[in-house]
Design a protein around this motif. Structure first.
Motif, PDB file in Angstrom:
ATOM      1  N   LEU A 122       0.828  -1.196   0.000  1.00 32.89           N
ATOM      2  CA  LEU A 122       0.000   0.000   0.000  1.00 32.89           C
ATOM      3  C   LEU A 122       0.862   1.245   0.000  1.00 32.89           C
ATOM      4  N   GLN A 129       2.354   3.398  -2.408  1.00 30.57           N
ATOM      5  CA  GLN A 129       2.253   4.638  -3.188  1.00 30.57           C
ATOM      6  C   GLN A 129       1.111   5.512  -2.715  1.00 30.57           C
ATOM      7  N   ARG A 130       1.395   6.802  -2.797  1.00 30.35           N
ATOM      8  CA  ARG A 130       0.440   7.757  -2.272  1.00 30.35           C
ATOM      9  C   ARG A 130      -0.262   8.429  -3.440  1.00 30.35           C
ATOM     10  N   SER A 131      -1.509   8.603  -3.319  1.00 28.50           N
ATOM     11  CA  SER A 131      -2.194   9.347  -4.373  1.00 28.50           C
ATOM     12  C   SER A 131      -3.192  10.278  -3.724  1.00 28.50           C
ATOM     13  N   GLU A 132      -3.154  11.490  -4.135  1.00 25.07           N
ATOM     14  CA  GLU A 132      -4.055  12.484  -3.560  1.00 25.07           C
ATOM     15  C   GLU A 132      -5.154  12.797  -4.561  1.00 25.07           C
ATOM     16  N   ILE A 133      -6.300  12.952  -4.058  1.00 26.43           N
ATOM     17  CA  ILE A 133      -7.404  13.290  -4.952  1.00 26.43           C
ATOM     18  C   ILE A 133      -7.606  14.800  -4.923  1.00 26.43           C
TER      19      ILE A 133
END
Lengths: 256, 347
Positions: free
Chosen positions: B341, B343-347
């Protein structure tokens, strides 16, 4: 993984599912599509234990699960999301996630009072896991917000994270991409693929073809409560009977 | 004046026990119980008949069951237990088939059934005349009025402390979270395999036990009890106190009763009586309604909203601190077994 055999269900006089049979293969994403009223959501509800089919069998990992009820189905490892996201709106995002973890110590009243040290230790682990899931779907900053304050796309993501928190074997996703921004739709598709890599089997209802082509290994087309066709997305899209079913049931093999 | 304050404190503490119990049922588990005071009454009657002895003290015309002569702490526990068992019966009858509003209506009717039964079946608890000459506890028979009041206040505070401890532990535990989840959306709770029925049943029963305890303390304090003491109105006032205090928050319940039930019952003496004494009670009911409307309009979550309680505080132990706690202190985040888990992804 999951076999659906001759399942029938009627709401009053209208036959919503009329002898539906198909398999959901292990560690694959199976898409379930069809025109409105084809019985997709009803079938999902039946699998999840919310409705009891009038006949037919649903076999999960070798056990029959039709009519077991939501709670026992969930405990077998079948977890679902909802067509309209159903967050626990007044609870913070974090609580929404931690709540979903299965088999928690301290879920009984006596345990909650007298097994404090044990559930406290478990609680720390669950929160760490929830943190990493929040990061996974990009909701870390909203950890403390009440779930009711999230946007539509964020709710979809939270539902997916929550489902993962429940450590499912089979995940039932009911329109996970409906009404969300294309970038979020891409992210959701990506996350679903990652779930499959982790060994989770997915059955997903969707309308959006771009989304389905991103996630689905295989597509089942339902129309009027029956399975019309099964194959890869491009196969079924080329099929005339499928096109006809979408354009209007009366014209199967039609003139134009 | 001193006695007046002591009396307020004692009644306030007893009412707070009720509020904490009702708050567990309504605020946490989401069960609308409009006949909570019936369980208070059951506790009061049981507390009375298990301490009044045989023959009744002093010999009187009263007829009632049991006529035991138990020490008061035993009677107190028994009162809680009987109220709990009756609560269990009631909830088992209604909870499987009924959801919120319908369940609430059934609780109202069950309350009336119990009220009619107790009023009309004299051998049970002396019918409409009720029980009087319930013995004092501790040294109440000889102590001054104010000493006895303070003693009752002390006992009530101990019981209240235990009840708050129980409710607080539940609130912070996974069980409390399951209750809140069921309250928010029962289908979702069931879809994650939570035991929806038994969780609610136990919350209801525990709330009834607290009602029974409060009822017994009340009867030890006022030394008498009759059906006029548990009219349906009382349950509604308690419910209003919780809505005003903050449903779901146990401190809200305590505050709600101390402020609301107490102040409003005292304010009665300042209300104009319009030349008819009976109107004072009505004036109080109107006032309760007005306060309720104002609070719901301007503070829908009550004076102390549920969210003010700290959600994430994990009990100490293990030296780690809570996960969220360590987050907010900016310590490096530990990852447990979910490296994928990353990788970071911002919405």
């Amino acid at each position: 993984m999951l076999q659906i055999q001759e399942v029938e269900f009627a709401y009053g006089g209208s036959q919503a599912v009329a002898g539906c049979t198909f398999d959901v293969p292990d560690r694959k994403v199976t898409g379930l599509i069809g025109p409105n009223g084809a019985g997709k959501s009803t079938l999902m509800e039946i699998i999840a234990g919310g409705l009891t089919p009038s006949s037919g069998r649903i076999v999960f990992d070798g056990t029959e699960i039709q009519g077991l009820g939501r709670i026992r189905v969930a405990r077998l490892g079948i977890i679902r999301t909802f067509q309209t996201p159903r967050e626990l709106t007044r609870l913070p995002v974090m609580e929404n996630l931690v709540f979903a973890a299965p088999n928690q110590i301290g879920e009984g009243p006596l345990q909650s009072l007298f097994r404090r040290s044990r559930w406290a230790a478990q609680e720390r682990e669950l929160r760490l896991k929830a943190e990493s899931l929040l990061e996974w779907v990009g909701l870390t900053k909203l950890r403390e917000e009440p779930a009711g304050s999230l946007s539509g796309g964020q709710r979809r993501l939270l539902e997916i994270a929550r489902a993962m928190m429940a450590e499912p074997k089979l995940l039932l996703l009911d329109e996970p991409s409906a009404g969300v921004f294309p970038a979020v739709r891409k992210l959701i598709a990506e996350r679903i693929r990652e779930m499959v890599e982790r060994g989770i089997t997915v059955l997903v209802v969707a309308h959006n073809m771009a989304f389905l082509s991103d996630v689905a290994d295989d597509v089942v087309v339902m129309a009027q409560g029956k399975v019309l066709r099964r194959g890869t997305l491009s196969e079924v899209r080329a099929d005339e009977s499928v096109v006809a079913a979408y354009l209007g049931g009366g014209h199967v093999g039609g003139t134009s | 004046m001193l006695y007046f304050i002591a009396d307020l404190l004692a009644l306030g503490a007893i009412n707070a026990i009720m509020a904490v119990g009702l708050n567990l049922q309504y605020g946490q588990a989401g069960i609308l119980n409009f006949t909570y005071y019936t369980f208070v009454a059951i506790g009061a009657y049981i507390g009375a008949v298990t301490t009044m002895g045989h023959p009744p003290v002093p010999a009187s015309e009263e007829t009632f069951i049991l006529q035991w002569n138990l020490p008061w702490p035993v009677a107190l526990v028994l009162a809680g237990a009987v109220a709990g068992v009756l609560g269990l019966f009631m909830v088992l009858v209604v909870i499987r088939r009924l959801r919120s509003d319908y369940l609430a209506i059934v609780t109202v009717s069950l309350g009336f059934i119990v009220w009619d039964l107790i009023t009309n079946y004299v051998p049970l608890f002396n019918g409409a005349n009720g029980l009087f000459n319930v013995p004092y506890i501790l040294n109440g028979a000889t102590a001054s009025e104010i000493t006895y009041t303070l003693e009752v206040f002390g006992v009530a505070m101990v019981v209240l402390a235990v009840c708050v401890w129980v409710v607080r532990s539940i609130f912070r535990s996974p069980y409390g979270r399951v209750l809140r989840a069921i309250r928010e959306d029962e289908v979702v709770a069931a879809s994650f395999g939570k035991a929806t029925t038994s969780s609610r049943v136990w919350a209801f029963v525990l709330g009834c036990v607290m009602a029974g305890l409060a009822g017994a303390l009340l009867v030890f304090y006022v030394n008498a009890w009759n059906p006029q003491g548990f009219l349906a109105e009382e349950s509604f006032i308690l419910m209003a106190a919780i809505v005003i205090g903050g449903p779901g928050n146990y401190w809200g319940a305590v505050l709600g009763t101390f402020v609301f039930v107490e102040l409003l019952s005292e304010i009665e003496r300042y209300l104009p009586n319009f030349g008819n004494g009976a109107l004072v009670g009505a004036g109080r009911a109107v006032l309760i309604g007005i306060v309720l409307i104002v609070v719901i309009r301007f503070r829908p979550d009550g004076l102390i909203p549920e969210r003010w309680l700290r959600w994430y505080r994990v009990p100490a132990g293990g030296g780690q601190g809570g996960a969220a706690g360590s987050q907010s202190r900016g310590e490096p985040r530990r990852r447990l077994g979910w490296p994928w888990l990353g990788q970071r992804s911002e919405i």
